[in-house]
Design an enzyme around this catalytic site. Sequence first.
Site, PDB file in Angstrom:
ATOM      1  N   SER B  23       0.705  -1.222   0.075  1.00  0.00           N
ATOM      2  CA  SER B  23       0.113   0.045   0.065  1.00  0.00           C
ATOM      3  C   SER B  23       0.788   1.288  -0.191  1.00  0.00           C
ATOM      4  CB  SER B  23      -0.859  -0.047   1.259  1.00  0.00           C
ATOM      5  OG  SER B  23      -1.891  -0.981   1.147  1.00  0.00           O
ATOM      6  N   ASP B  92      -5.018  -3.098  -5.033  1.00  0.00           N
ATOM      7  CA  ASP B  92      -4.063  -3.382  -4.065  1.00  0.00           C
ATOM      8  C   ASP B  92      -4.605  -4.619  -3.308  1.00  0.00           C
ATOM      9  OD1 ASP B  92      -2.147  -2.832  -2.213  1.00  0.00           O
ATOM     10  OD2 ASP B  92      -3.500  -1.686  -0.898  1.00  0.00           O
ATOM     11  N   ASN B 147      11.600  -3.809  -2.186  1.00  0.00           N
ATOM     12  CA  ASN B 147      11.280  -2.571  -1.455  1.00  0.00           C
ATOM     13  C   ASN B 147      12.113  -2.466  -0.295  1.00  0.00           C
ATOM     14  OD1 ASN B 147       9.889  -0.508  -0.965  1.00  0.00           O
ATOM     15  ND2 ASN B 147       8.139  -1.466  -0.079  1.00  0.00           N
ATOM     16  N   LEU B 458      -6.890 -54.330 -12.607  1.00  0.00           N
ATOM     17  CA  LEU B 458      -5.582 -53.961 -13.185  1.00  0.00           C
ATOM     18  C   LEU B 458      -4.887 -54.914 -14.084  1.00  0.00           C
ATOM     19  CD1 LEU B 458      -4.408 -52.288  -9.958  1.00  0.00           C
ATOM     20  CD2 LEU B 458      -4.694 -50.966 -11.939  1.00  0.00           C
ATOM     21  N   GLY B 460      -2.467 -57.553 -14.841  1.00  0.00           N
ATOM     22  CA  GLY B 460      -1.596 -58.445 -14.044  1.00  0.00           C
ATOM     23  C   GLY B 460      -2.538 -58.721 -12.807  1.00  0.00           C
ATOM     24  N   SER B 464      -7.301 -62.360 -17.225  1.00  0.00           N
ATOM     25  CA  SER B 464      -7.265 -63.539 -18.412  1.00  0.00           C
ATOM     26  C   SER B 464      -7.186 -64.678 -18.092  1.00  0.00           C
ATOM     27  CB  SER B 464      -6.311 -62.961 -19.406  1.00  0.00           C
ATOM     28  OG  SER B 464      -6.526 -62.013 -19.948  1.00  0.00           O
ATOM     29  N   SER B 531     -10.581 -52.170 -18.682  1.00  0.00           N
ATOM     30  CA  SER B 531     -11.654 -50.993 -18.651  1.00  0.00           C
ATOM     31  C   SER B 531     -11.666 -50.324 -17.443  1.00  0.00           C
ATOM     32  CB  SER B 531     -13.008 -51.921 -18.663  1.00  0.00           C
ATOM     33  OG  SER B 531     -13.121 -53.084 -17.949  1.00  0.00           O
TER      34      SER B 531
END
Lengths: 264, 621
Positions: B23, B92, B147, B458, B460, B464, B531
Amino acid sequence: MDHLDALEAESIYILREAKAKLDRLAILWSLGKDSNVVIWLCKKAFFGHVPFPVLHIDTGKKFPEMYAFRDRYAKEWGLSFIREECPPLEATDPTLPPAARSAARKTLGLKAALAKYGFEGLILGIRRDEEAIRAKERIFSPRDESGQWQLKDQPPEFWDHFMTSFPKGTHVRVHPILNWTELDVWKYTRREGIPVIELYFAKDGKRYRSLGDQDITFPVPSTADTLDAIIAELESTKIPERAGRAMDHEAEDSFERLRRAGYM
Amino acid sequence: MPHALAARPLPIVIVGHVDHGKSTFVGRLLYETGSLPEGKLEAVKASSERRGMPFEWAFVLDAMQSERDQGVTIDTTQIRFRSKLRPYLIIDAPGHKEFLKNMVTGAAKAEAALLVIDAQEGAQEQSRRHGYLLHLLGIREVAVLVNKMDLVGYSAERFGAVAEDFRAYLADLGVEPKAIVPISAREGDNLTRHSPRMPWYQGPSVLEVLDSFPYAALPVDRPLRMPVQDVYKFDQRRIIAGRLESGRLQVGDRVLFSPSNKTARIKTIEAWHVPEPPAEAVAGQSIGITLDEPIFVERGEIMSHESDPPLLTNVFKARIFWLGERPLVIGANYKLKLATTEATVVVEAIEKAIDTAELRPLPPEAIPRNAAGEVVLRSKRILALDEYRSNPRTGRFVLVEDFIPVGGGTISMEGYPDQRQLLTVRASNLTAVGHAVSRAARAARNGHKGGVLWFTGLSGAGKSTLALALERELFAKGYHVYVLDGDNIRGGLCRDLGFSPEDRAENIRRVGEVAALFADAGFIAISSFISPYRSDRQRAREAAGENFHEIYVKADLAVCEQRDPKGLYKRARKGEIKDFTGISAPYEPPENPELVVPTDELGLEDCIALLLRYVEEHFRL
């Protein structure tokens, strides 16, 4: 798009947000240049219509020119007009300085009108550049159950996402021209040909820059007697706009106290 | 910059740690440029005297009584001034931690920022936090002011140390400051002209830095986006109102509304009190349009051209900053506001939580007040949106809790597919032909119902292995059964698809449809695909219609990574495989699977037994 186009587009966006999200809304019409611009912007936003009631909180102490203007344009603009009277001076906070006390009548009149009509939101033509406390306002600014402004704890407002839902019993002030300046208002008024009360134009070396109650509003020295002259004057002046409003200057925090209590 | 815009004030925000002199800087800058209103300086000096306080430049800005009493800016304010080049709007912002929400409110309006740092103290908590927030708010034009140089004897060395420290911090965020200027706001050094007290500084003055900031350009050349704000019926016209957030529009254009996926042509652009009706509109304008067809459109939809529509999704990633008093936590619901739409979202995951003052990671269980992070948000319904990097206006959002905005964020779709193609029904003129042989008749002849066993899990996890073993067992028991897996799908039906999120989603859509056909033909279709997305599995469920069973083949990521039968995890960790589920792409576990097969707890035999029992129970007539 020039700067006025950008300001207009932002204000229209704000007004449409207010209409889409709030049920019972009114425009506060002080008859001055700023609220006239707000009404005009409504007609822009809503294709010639002003789809909210237009509320005048009458202190009974305005200039005759202002009442004449009001009666004429309430008709010409096809406004759904409501006039409400303010309570007497005795009803106000006696610790306020005299002019601020006089202005505080408007706050009380406004609160009574809100209660009477059950408005959830009020559209006002205040601007940041008018006054340092108004500079801190939000575009959608909540008021608590007692109508108070919690200026030390305002909600964040960013990316044009406004606070549009509220706890029961509270209301919101909507400020569509908060980011405009006095000069923007006059340039837009000139561009659009919006009618103006003649008190703003200089007569005998003086004109009103800001209009309030007759007894607490004073003209400032000026020779600006046309819109072009007013705009030229404002482009060079260093005199603040509200210099002629007595209530701002009686004590350092007069205006802050008025606004916390719900003044516009 | 075109001359027409030259009169527009450039909004600049002043940020930094409390008491570093923001300010004071603004007050002195106004004085130096002759921008203070008449009588203001005298009034403030007189008021300071009355209170017995030494005069401070900040007093010309701090408007509230409590701001002057405490010498602290509480809320953001705006002040105007003009350089020789153009007008400015100075915002400000408060530097106190408690008032960060007000800093955000102020800074979000800015197109450039000045970050003020005390030369004595160097960068502090809020200096860094504000630097971080500027970046998140999308403000790229930043300069740093070091400053109070008067208090360090105008030392070049001290300046260099503070400047380099902060330059390094900003570099970590990807921010390159336009300039770092040594100043004394109180003494007016280097604000509008070069100070003789710092001859070693050769760079620009603050005013020169300000004049070098460019205006942010309106995104007229990005794809058209008009979020619908409202629909009005005035004077027999049905007007769709909104603001063009990007792009341009002409009467006659064919437009698409998302997410409803309706199209029509622009008949007129409506306006009141204009010389002639507009034929076109550009980004930034608030407009109204009428359409050539009476399609139903409502607030919240995004209008675009057909060729370049927004994304459709119900899940996305976001970088967020949090202002809420209560921390953001996983599983919490918030109201999302994005353009003109509102939706309830749930925090599905917190991927990162960051202490913005130190750039230090926090435990990713919650994002506390004033921190930032990366989260995954899910909404119940489909949203139309853009990635922030491709369209900031429709790629950012606000979160609301108990009426109050508590956070803001920017959207990334990294790892998530656009669901538009999957949701768009192209062949809408087909009518289903009723089969002469009913499902019941097929089931009666087969001795079991048809249906889908949808294995998800996931890589592994054992999908399958289980699918093939189960197929063998069921076949032996007389079931009509068939396994759909990568081997028989990827080589033919989905030969045209790769492994991007969109292609993977399309792959799963096709498998879902094929599985549904097998089920309809009376088979038990066992599909064996990772998926990973819930939305994809939901579509497969809808395709099957009935007798769809989501089987969660469950094993911890750590277990799968250890098994790593095809060496894929190793390659993904090395970065050789992009978008690998569990490593660099999300896996969204089922919320309510019909059956969970925990392969990390049960042996193969037990898993098969569990599955066989399940099939006997649900498929046998």
